[in-house]
Design a protein around this motif. Sequence first.
Motif, short mmCIF file in Angstrom:
data_model
loop_
_atom_site.label_atom_id
_atom_site.label_comp_id
_atom_site.label_asym_id
_atom_site.label_seq_id
_atom_site.Cartn_x
_atom_site.Cartn_y
_atom_site.Cartn_z
N GLU A 105 -0.93 -17.23 1.42
CA GLU A 105 0.06 -16.22 1.82
C GLU A 105 0.14 -15.11 0.78
OE1 GLU A 105 0.44 -19.43 1.90
OE2 GLU A 105 1.58 -20.12 3.65
N ALA A 106 0.03 -15.50 -0.50
CA ALA A 106 0.07 -14.50 -1.57
C ALA A 106 -1.11 -13.54 -1.45
CB ALA A 106 0.04 -15.20 -2.93
N ILE A 107 -2.29 -14.07 -1.16
CA ILE A 107 -3.48 -13.23 -1.02
C ILE A 107 -3.31 -12.25 0.14
CG2 ILE A 107 -5.94 -13.26 -0.42
CD1 ILE A 107 -6.12 -15.90 -2.02
N THR A 108 -2.75 -12.73 1.25
CA THR A 108 -2.52 -11.86 2.41
C THR A 108 -1.59 -10.71 2.05
OG1 THR A 108 -2.83 -13.69 3.97
CG2 THR A 108 -1.62 -11.78 4.77
N ASP A 109 -0.51 -11.01 1.34
CA ASP A 109 0.42 -9.95 0.93
C ASP A 109 -0.25 -8.94 0.00
OD1 ASP A 109 2.57 -10.61 2.43
OD2 ASP A 109 3.79 -11.43 0.81
N CYS A 110 -1.10 -9.43 -0.88
CA CYS A 110 -1.81 -8.52 -1.78
C CYS A 110 -2.74 -7.59 -1.00
CB CYS A 110 -2.61 -9.31 -2.82
SG CYS A 110 -1.58 -10.17 -4.02
N GLU A 111 -3.35 -8.13 0.05
CA GLU A 111 -4.23 -7.30 0.88
C GLU A 111 -3.43 -6.18 1.54
OE1 GLU A 111 -5.87 -10.26 3.40
OE2 GLU A 111 -7.53 -10.75 2.03
N TRP A 112 -2.21 -6.52 1.99
CA TRP A 112 -1.37 -5.49 2.62
C TRP A 112 -0.87 -4.47 1.59
CZ3 TRP A 112 -1.07 -3.76 7.26
CH2 TRP A 112 -1.48 -4.58 8.31
N ALA A 113 -0.60 -4.92 0.39
CA ALA A 113 -0.20 -3.98 -0.67
C ALA A 113 -1.33 -2.99 -0.93
CB ALA A 113 0.15 -4.74 -1.94
N LEU A 114 -2.56 -3.47 -0.88
CA LEU A 114 -3.72 -2.60 -1.10
C LEU A 114 -3.94 -1.63 0.06
CD1 LEU A 114 -6.11 -5.20 -2.73
CD2 LEU A 114 -5.08 -3.22 -3.86
N LYS A 115 -3.47 -1.99 1.25
CA LYS A 115 -3.52 -1.05 2.37
C LYS A 115 -2.54 0.10 2.13
CE LYS A 115 -4.84 -4.51 5.83
NZ LYS A 115 -6.16 -3.97 6.19
N CYS A 116 -1.41 -0.22 1.47
CA CYS A 116 -0.45 0.83 1.12
C CYS A 116 -0.97 1.69 -0.02
CB CYS A 116 0.89 0.20 0.70
SG CYS A 116 1.70 -0.77 1.99
N ASN A 117 -1.63 1.04 -0.98
CA ASN A 117 -2.14 1.75 -2.16
C ASN A 117 -3.38 1.01 -2.64
OD1 ASN A 117 -2.69 2.98 -4.57
ND2 ASN A 117 -0.83 2.30 -5.60
N GLU A 118 -4.52 1.60 -2.41
CA GLU A 118 -5.78 0.92 -2.72
C GLU A 118 -5.99 0.72 -4.23
OE1 GLU A 118 -8.63 4.92 -2.62
OE2 GLU A 118 -8.86 3.35 -1.10
N ASN A 119 -5.19 1.41 -5.04
CA ASN A 119 -5.29 1.27 -6.50
C ASN A 119 -4.13 0.49 -7.10
OD1 ASN A 119 -7.72 2.71 -6.69
ND2 ASN A 119 -6.65 4.67 -6.74
N CYS A 120 -3.50 -0.35 -6.31
CA CYS A 120 -2.35 -1.13 -6.79
C CYS A 120 -2.83 -2.25 -7.72
CB CYS A 120 -1.59 -1.72 -5.60
SG CYS A 120 -0.19 -2.74 -6.10
#
Length: 724
Positions: A177-192
Motif C-alpha cells: 500500500e505504501a508503494i502504491t501511495d508513493c506512485e500516486w505522489a509521483l504522479k502529482c510531482n515526478e521529482n518528489c
Amino acid sequence: GWSVGWSEMAAAENPELQRFLREVDEITDIVEELKSDNPEIREKAFQKADEKLEKGCGGAEIVEGCRTKLNRTMINPNPSPTQSPNPPGKYGMESSKVNQEDFLKVLERDAEARRKRRMKSQKLANALKEKGNAAFNKGDYATAVQYYTDGLEKLRDFQALYTNRAQAYIKLGKYEEAITDCEWALKCNENCIKAYVHMGKANLSLKKYGEARQCYQKILEIDPNREKLVKEYTNLLELAQKQEQQEKEVVEEFERGNENITTANEVLKKLSSPNKIPLFYLGGVRLLTELMKECTEQTLFRTNSGFSIINDNEIIKRCLTSSMKEPFDVELCVSVLVLWQAISRGNEENQRLLITFSGTSEQLLDLLSCKESEIYKESLTLLSIYLTSEYGKNLLLCSLNLTRLMQILMGFMIYTEGAAGDAIEILTSLMPENKFKRHCRSDFAVNVLPSFESLLKNLKLVNKQVFPQCMSVIGSIASDKTISGQIAQSEEYWESCLIAIDEATLFVTEAEYRETLYTLLGLMVNLSIEQCCTIQAKAPAITERCIFLLSSTDGGILTRATGLLSHVLPQSVEAVENAVKAGTVKKMLRFIKAGGKTTTRYAAKVLAICSRSSEPAREEIVKCDKKFSGLRKLLCSDDELVVGNIALCLSNCFEIPGAATSLLKSDIVMTLLKHAGGDAKENCLQQNSAIALGKLCLAEPRHRAELRELNGLQILASCMKYIK
C-alpha cells in the motif's frame, strides 16, 4: 470506499489525475492569452478555446481531478437575452466581439469558481493532514492513515497526503500500500524525493533490494546534493543484504554440522532453562562468549533468540539492575558485558538489536555509572565498539539518553586510570554530531553544566591530562546558539571559571596546569561573546583575572587574556575603569607593536573600548604613542577589524587638546579619507574612518585645507551624520 477505488485506479495506471492538471494549466493559459493586447495572440486563443469547447461538448467535463460523463453541450446554459437561439458562426463567437467578450467572462467565471472550490478543498485537506500528523507523532498510525485518506477525498492531487500515508503504512507493515501511495505522489510531482525515500524503504522491507536501490539512485538524479542521504539509505540496504546472507550461511553451517554452531545452539537452549543457580548461568555465558569467534556464530546468537534468552533471564536481569552488587553479581555483570562485546564486534545488526532491546539502553548507562571498576571499564569498551562505524555511532545517538551519558562520562574526569581517556574519546566522537547538540538543548543547563562546574571548582582532583579535551568538548557543544546562551547566563559557571583560574595560576609553570588554563581561557573567550546581565555582573572580576594574566610570559595566555578583556570590557564601565587604572592601555600599545595577528586584533579593540569611555585612557594613548606612530601603522593593516578599531581609537583621542595638531604634515588625512571613501567589506571601517576624519578637522582646522586639496569635502560631508 474511496481508498479502495483510488488504489484500483492506481493498479490500472489510470492517467486521469495528470490529464486533469494539464487541462487546468491549458485553460489558465487560454484565459491569459484572451486578455492579451496583441490581436494575433487573442485570435489564436479564441481558436484554442473553440477547439477545447468542441472537444468538451462530447459530454465530458473535468471535475476536481476526474472526468465525469454529463449530458451537456454548452458551457453557458443561460444565454444572454440579446443572443440569438442559433447564433451565426461557431458557437456565435467567430464574428462578434460582444460574444467573444461574453465567452471570456464565462470562462473567467468558470475558472474562478474552480479556484474557489479548490481553495476550500485545500483548506479542508490541510486540516485533515495536520490531524493525521498529530496521530502519527503519537504512534497511532491507523488513525493517521484514516485522516490522510479523508484528506485525499477532499483533494485528490495532494502530494503530501500520499507520502504521509505511505509513511504510516510502512509503520503498519503495509508495504505494498505504501508503494502504491508513493506512485500516486509521483504522479502529482515526478521529482518528489519523499516518495522515492518511502518507496525505497517499503521495497527494502519486502526484500526487493534492486527496486529499493533504484529508488535511492533516483533521489540522486533529482538532487545531487542529497548524496549523504542516499548514502545512509544505501548503507541500510547493504546491511539488510548482508544480514540475509549471514543468516543463510548459519543455516548452511548448521546443516553441515559445524561444531561451533552446534555447540552454541545447545548452550543457548540450556541458558533458556529457568530457575537455575547463578553459577550455571555464569558458566553458560562464559562458554557462549568463547564460541562467538566469527560472524556465523554471532548471527546464530541473533537468529536463535539469544538476546531474549540473556536479557529476559531473571537471574541475569537482577544482577544487571541491582544497585548494590555482591561479588558474584559483579562477576556475572562483567561476563554479560563481555558477551555483548563479542556478539556486537563488527556485526551491525547485532549492535542494533542489542541497543534497541527493551531496557538495554538504560541498563548500559546504569552499568556505566557503577562504582565497580570492572563493570564501568567493560561498559566503556562496549560503547567504543559502537563508535568504530558511523552506523554504530548513529545507533547510540538515537537510543541513549545523551545528556545523562554526557553527565556520566564527565564524571570519569577525576579518574587517573585509562577510563578517563576512554570516556573523553567517546565524548569527542559523539560531540560534533548535530543530533547530539539538538538532544542536549532542552536540559543541558540542568543535567550537564553542574557536573562541569563541579570539575572546574575542584581542579586539584581532575585528571589534567584529559581535562583540556573535556573543556574542548564543552566548547564544541557550545557552538550551538541555544546551549551557549544557557552557559553564558549561568552565574555559577562564571564563578567556577574564576575559581579554576585562581587555582591554575598558582601552578601555571607546571605544563599540565598551563594547558588547562590556556584551554579554559579559550572557552571563556568564546562564551563571553554573548551579551547578558550575568557577564555584565561578572565583568569586573573577570577583568581582574585578565589583568593579572597580562603579566605572563606565555604568548598563548597573553593572547587569550587580551581576547577575554576585549569581550567583557564593553559590558561594564566599572571594568573599563579598573583596566585603565591597572595600566592596561600601555600594555595594549606594547602588544600592537610586537604582538601577532590575533593579539593585535584583540588589543586594538581593547584600546577602542577604553578610549571611548575613559579620558585617562585617551590621555595615556596620546602620551605613550607619540604622534600616534604605532596606531597609524596599523591603519595600513590588511585586517579591516583592526583598522576600524584603530580609526575609532584615534577619533576618541582627537578630543584631547593638541592631539590633532601633532599630526599636521603627516599622511593621516589621506589615509583616513581612503578608508572613509573605500569599499571595505566591514561597514564599521568606513564609518569609524569618517568619524575620525571629521573629528580631526574639527579639532584642527588646518587639516581642512589638505582635505579640500584632496577633494575630500564631499566625502566628509556625506559622513558627518556619523559624528555626534
